[in-house]
Design a protein around this motif. Structure first.
Motif: not given
Lengths: 177, 102
Positions: A65-68, A73-75, A77-80, B74-76
């Protein structure tokens, strides 16, 4: 299909979670907007955390929950939003490539499901009582991680720091001198 | 009572969804997400055998922890590459990234 299935609270919870997971996965494949796809992957991650709890991996469920569901997920969304946030997924052109993708994926799925279900492999029978009964999950993971797996643990921390520095270097805009 | 087959079936279905997404989606971010979905399916399998296997132990959970760490790294790196690509080519479509295509 599931012969000899006894309906308990656990099985009901499992099938609800599995339905939710697969529904989120199908939404990921079928949504038009890219941002909705990223949100449906958040649903998949939360459902996977629920499956981890059913498998008695409490610490990993919270880490999931914390990492994924939180960070990744937030990262995404930021990238999109940093690229083109209202961009629609272009309709697929009918070429040979999607056909081969469908055939390959369906073939792999059928083979794996055949191995799981119908090949006659005797999977280990689940015991009703937990093998980790009365033991603290976090404590067990900690003891194992810092005694038996201490070298892989240190190596993974090195990999993480290298990935962080590398990501900053890659995404950093180079100075125009 | 839960059985091994149910979890393995769920893992297989999720893996196939992820594989299909990785093969057909056109946005690089969604391809990355699909790879994450495949890794999650693998994690479910690992935890299943850690709990229901012949010798239940904590080792499967430790391995899943490592998989999650590497997936985060990997995602980073993947998103950093995506930002750099978008800055240079102004597109996030997989099929436009053909500089090294033979």
């Amino acid at each position: 299909m599931f012969s000899g299935l006894v309906i308990t609270g656990q099985t009901v919870a499992f099938f609800l979670i599995a339905l939710f997971l697969i529904a989120c996965g199908v939404m990921l494949l079928s949504m038009k907007k890219v941002i909705y796809m990223a949100i449906s992957i958040g649903g998949v991650f939360i459902g996977a955390a629920a499956v981890y709890i059913l498998l008695e991996a409490d610490f990993l469920a919270f880490a999931q929950v914390l990492v994924y569901a939180g960070a990744i997920t937030i990262m995404l969304l930021f990238a999109i939003m940093l690229t083109k946030h209202d961009e629609l997924e272009r309709p697929a052109v009918i070429t040979a490539h999607p056909v081969w993708s469908v055939l390959g994926t369906a073939g792999l799925g059928l083979i794996v499901l055949w191995v799981v279900k119908f090949s006659g492999i005797k999977w280990p029978q689940a015991t009703a009582d937990s093998p980790f009964q009365g033991q603290d999950n976090v404590k067990m993971i900690g003891e194992s991680l810092f005694s038996q797996y201490v070298i892989p643990f240190e190596l993974v921390s090195v990999v993480l720091i290298v990935a962080l520095v590398g990501a900053i270097t890659l995404a950093n805009k180079e100075e125009k001198n | 009572m839960l059985s091994v087959e149910q979890f393995l079936t769920l893992g297989a279905i999720l893996f196939c969804i992820g594989l299909f997404g990785a093969l057909t989606k056109r946005n690089i971010i969604i391809v990355l997400v699909s790879v994450e979905l495949m890794l999650t399916a693998v994690n479910i399998n690992l935890l299943t055998f850690a709990r229901f296997g012949l010798t239940p132990s904590i080792n499967g959970q430790i391995f899943t922890l490592f998989v999650m760490t590497i997936a985060a790294a990997e995602v980073a790196v993947g998103l950093a590459i995506l930002i750099a690509l978008y800055r240079n080519r102004n597109t996030s479509d997989v099929r436009d990234q053909d500089l090294m295509k033979w």
